[in-house]
Design a protein around this motif. Structure first.
Motif, PDB file in Angstrom:
ATOM      1  N   LEU A  26       0.738  -1.286  -0.087  1.00  0.00           N
ATOM      2  CA  LEU A  26      -0.027   0.003   0.082  1.00  0.00           C
ATOM      3  C   LEU A  26       0.903   1.255  -0.143  1.00  0.00           C
ATOM      4  N   ALA A  29       1.648   2.072  -3.467  1.00  0.00           N
ATOM      5  CA  ALA A  29       0.368   2.202  -4.135  1.00  0.00           C
ATOM      6  C   ALA A  29       0.514   3.701  -3.970  1.00  0.00           C
ATOM      7  N   ARG A  30       0.593   4.211  -2.471  1.00  0.00           N
ATOM      8  CA  ARG A  30       0.494   5.538  -1.962  1.00  0.00           C
ATOM      9  C   ARG A  30       1.523   6.521  -2.523  1.00  0.00           C
ATOM     10  N   MET A  33       0.634   7.340  -6.255  1.00  0.00           N
ATOM     11  CA  MET A  33      -0.325   8.212  -6.077  1.00  0.00           C
ATOM     12  C   MET A  33      -0.061   9.790  -5.831  1.00  0.00           C
ATOM     13  N   LYS A  36       1.862  11.186  -8.552  1.00  0.00           N
ATOM     14  CA  LYS A  36       0.677  11.464  -9.685  1.00  0.00           C
ATOM     15  C   LYS A  36       0.280  12.907  -9.393  1.00  0.00           C
ATOM     16  N   LEU A  37       0.000  13.021  -8.042  1.00  0.00           N
ATOM     17  CA  LEU A  37      -0.847  14.234  -7.723  1.00  0.00           C
ATOM     18  C   LEU A  37       0.371  15.354  -7.796  1.00  0.00           C
ATOM     19  N   LEU A 111      -8.700   8.991   5.775  1.00  0.00           N
ATOM     20  CA  LEU A 111      -7.657   7.531   5.698  1.00  0.00           C
ATOM     21  C   LEU A 111      -7.769   6.915   6.962  1.00  0.00           C
ATOM     22  N   MET A 116      -6.606   1.340   5.938  1.00  0.00           N
ATOM     23  CA  MET A 116      -5.165   1.575   5.474  1.00  0.00           C
ATOM     24  C   MET A 116      -4.519   1.475   6.793  1.00  0.00           C
ATOM     25  N   PRO A 117      -3.042   0.654   6.806  1.00  0.00           N
ATOM     26  CA  PRO A 117      -2.112   0.761   7.915  1.00  0.00           C
ATOM     27  C   PRO A 117      -1.395   2.290   7.876  1.00  0.00           C
TER      28      PRO A 117
ATOM     29  N   ARG B  75      -7.756  -3.308  12.025  1.00  0.00           N
ATOM     30  CA  ARG B  75      -7.807  -2.867  10.595  1.00  0.00           C
ATOM     31  C   ARG B  75      -9.160  -3.858  10.045  1.00  0.00           C
ATOM     32  N   GLU B  93      -6.922  16.494  -7.366  1.00  0.00           N
ATOM     33  CA  GLU B  93      -6.449  16.130  -8.754  1.00  0.00           C
ATOM     34  C   GLU B  93      -6.310  14.730  -9.146  1.00  0.00           C
ATOM     35  N   LEU B  94      -7.252  14.072  -8.555  1.00  0.00           N
ATOM     36  CA  LEU B  94      -7.430  12.703  -9.099  1.00  0.00           C
ATOM     37  C   LEU B  94      -8.683  12.579  -9.561  1.00  0.00           C
ATOM     38  N   HIS B 102      -8.207   3.620  -6.323  1.00  0.00           N
ATOM     39  CA  HIS B 102      -6.966   3.658  -5.025  1.00  0.00           C
ATOM     40  C   HIS B 102      -7.637   3.301  -3.843  1.00  0.00           C
ATOM     41  N   PHE B 103      -8.834   3.569  -3.438  1.00  0.00           N
ATOM     42  CA  PHE B 103      -9.477   3.373  -1.905  1.00  0.00           C
ATOM     43  C   PHE B 103      -9.561   2.068  -1.915  1.00  0.00           C
ATOM     44  N   ARG B 105      -8.132  -0.500  -2.703  1.00  0.00           N
ATOM     45  CA  ARG B 105      -6.591  -1.210  -2.626  1.00  0.00           C
ATOM     46  C   ARG B 105      -6.704  -1.452  -1.103  1.00  0.00           C
ATOM     47  N   TYR B 106      -7.161  -0.591  -0.240  1.00  0.00           N
ATOM     48  CA  TYR B 106      -6.940  -0.590   1.284  1.00  0.00           C
ATOM     49  C   TYR B 106      -7.592  -1.751   1.956  1.00  0.00           C
TER      50      TYR B 106
END
Lengths: 284, 290
Positions: A26, A29-30, A33, A36-37, A111, A116-117, B75, B93-94, B102-103, B105-106
């Motif tokens: 993750l 992945a973050r 992202m 990208k941002l 978040l 998400m950890p 979790r 901006e996404l 993306h979310f 994936r969590y």
């Protein structure tokens, strides 16, 4: 209460092997992202990358003279300085401001409400800082080697020194950036709260002013913080050995640089663990 | 009981400074229910929901959400509880599709991102950046992020505030379709109409306490309350009669008008709004209802 909805819908029935995604994956992945941002915000990209290059150009053009008995020019001095400032800018300043804004705009709260950890969030920030820090440094090096005849390290030892200075410098500054992000009361005040100490440090650490010109008491204060040691170490990497005569100690003091930067990595981590908040202050 | 209870709250308390925001709330919400929490601003609705979300700590009482204490929810628990936030927090901006994917994936067992985007009616905006969305569209994205993990329980805090009537109806449809899939839904609102249209049961919270609980159409004795019969006499006089036996009144009127139409005949029971105003008026000691 009777059996209302006794069978959970099939889509939520746990299947063997379906686990919570790991922090490392993750984090990647973050990181993707975050990058990208970052690159979608033009102003931020220009500000982050152009700022040190413009400053390098200004300082190197205004104070470009040879420095006596050092075998180098002030322009070359500023290349090392701006690389250090650039590292601090992409780590300390970028994280300090962006996390404060994310906290204020409830990105962190959102978040926190997912599985998400927390480590994934910080890993994502680390990737962002590493990639932008490397790009920033590369841009300054290209500029410095072509315009101001800065020599890249000629042996592996030089590159290794550069490597550990970069890593310890960027880590300690990133951790301090995360820590200072908890200080501003709102996202709007974040820039001033973060930029002011950064500017002061740049003046008292020998970034803008040659190290032998900065008053001693200022240097003493500066030497409690990472930037001074990062600058000094990078001068050791990119300036000729003779330039060490500029330094108050007469040498590059790699050992002390490693010690102070390493201590800030540990201290910064402790500070982050003690002070990091997912909510802004109003939400207590 | 605990197996089928989505939420069990006993004696919940939370103070801000010296003021009690939540002052001894009890709630039992079954799995599969759509439950509404109603109350004036500052009554403690949001605080209660934020404690159920695990976002806020409590000062006292017992709370179990899906069998676990939200304050200690790990979790795995968070993956089962979807939250629809009231404001912001999605990267400008996404694009919609990037954000939802993306979310996803969590979560260990996420729903299909495209399916969720279609569920909230944002297919046409899937490629648009979040900053380009209207307020209503952004709220739908919030819902999409709340349900992407396939939650067993969905918590929404004033989800339709600021919606125009059309957007609100569309949103209701969305909530109904989620409820049909078996998701337990808890929402706060200050729109009585919304509570009446959506919820199986609701609780009215005033000054940090539950002052009434039940189905919207029977809340606080609403179905048994005196009815009001209104009609107009042939000479144009408007008449109103409050009665426990409206059927008899109407029958008498019908006889009096010789089996013809009784002009402007209406029989009404107190609306949810009447009941609600009386409930919160009582607590405030202002006697809003007459």
């Amino acid at each position: 209460m009777t059996a209302v909805g006794s069978g959970t819908p099939s889509r939520t029935v746990p299947v063997a092997g379906e686990r919570l995604p790991g922090a490392w994956r993750l984090g990647l992945a973050r990181g993707a992202m975050e990058l990208k941002l970052f690159f979608r915000q033009r102003e931020q990209v220009v500000f982050t990358f152009a700022f040190p290059i413009v400053f390098l150009f200004l300082f190197a053009s205004i104070f470009g003279d040879d420095m006596e008995n050092t075998g180098s020019t002030a322009s070359q001095y500023y290349v090392a300085s701006m690389i250090a400032a650039g590292i601090m800018s992409t780590s300390f300043q970028s994280l300090g401001v962006s996390i404060a804004i994310e906290r204020d705009e409830h990105v962190l709260r959102r978040l926190r409400g997912t599985p998400m950890p927390p480590a994934a969030y910080f890993l994502g920030k680390i990737w962002l800082v590493l990639v932008t820090g490397v790009l920033e440094t590369a841009a300054l090096l290209v500029f410095g080697t072509t315009l101001y005849d800065v020599d890249l390290p000629s042996d592996i030892t030089g590159w290794l020194t550069f490597g550990w200075l970069f890593l310890l410098g960027i880590t300690s500054c990133a951790l301090l950036g995360i820590a200072i992000s908890s200080v501003p009361k709102s996202g709007r005040s974040a820039t001033s709260v973060v930029v002011l100490p950064f500017l002061v440090l740049q003046f008292i650490s020998g970034v803008y002013i040659l190290i032998d010109t900065v008053p001693n008491w200022m240097l003493t204060i500066g030497s409690f913080f990472p930037l001074k040691w990062l600058c000094q170490g990078l001068r050791g990497v990119f300036l000729p050995q003779a330039a060490a005569s500029l330094e108050p100690a007469g040498s590059w003091e790699y050992g002390r640089a490693a010690l102070v930067l390493g201590a800030w990595c540990v201290g910064g981590l402790v500070l982050c663990l003690l002070t990091f908040r997912w909510k802004n202050r109003k939400e207590g | 009981m605990t197996q089928n209870a989505a939420v069990r709250v006993r004696g919940l308390r939370k103070r801000y400074g010296g003021v009690a925001a939540v002052d001894g709330v009890d709630l039992d919400i079954a799995r599969g229910e759509v439950f509404g929490i109603l109350g004036p601003n500052g009554a403690g609705k949001s605080t209660t929901v934020e404690i159920l979300q695990g976002y806020r700590t409590r000062d006292g009482g017992e709370v179990a959400v899906l069998g676990e204490d939200p304050a200690a929810g790990g979790r795995e628990w968070q993956a089962k509880v979807g939250i629809v936030w009231q404001d912001g927090g999605a990267a400008q901006e996404l694009t919609v599709a990037e954000t939802v994917r993306h979310f996803a994936r969590y979560y260990p067992r996420p729903r299909d991102a495209e399916e969720v985007i279609a569920l909230v009616g944002l297919e046409e905006k899937a490629g648009s950046r979040t900053k380009a969305l209207s307020g209503g569209q952004r709220r739908r994205l919030d819902v999409a992020l709340g349900v992407i993990g396939g939650p067993e329980l969905l918590l929404l805090d004033e989800p339709t505030t600021g919606f125009d009537p059309v957007a609100r109806r569309q949103f209701w449809e969305l909530i109904r379709s989620l409820a049909e899939e078996g998701t337990t839904i808890i929402l706060t609102t200050h729109y009585l109409e919304e509570a009446e249209a959506l919820t199986d049961r609701l609780a009215v919270i005033s000054a940090g306490r539950v002052v009434a609980e039940g189905a919207a159409d029977t809340l606080a004795g609403r179905a048994r309350a005196r009815a009001t019969v209104r009609w107009t006499e042939p000479d144009g006089t408007r008449r109103t009669e409050e009665t426990d036996t409206p059927t008899r009144t109407v029958a008498e009127l019908a006889a009096r008008f010789g089996g013809g139409e009784v002009p402007e005949l209406r029989v009404t029971r107190p609306t949810l709004e009447d009941v609600y105003l009386r409930l919160i008026g009582e607590r405030d000691g202002q006697g809003v209802a007459s």
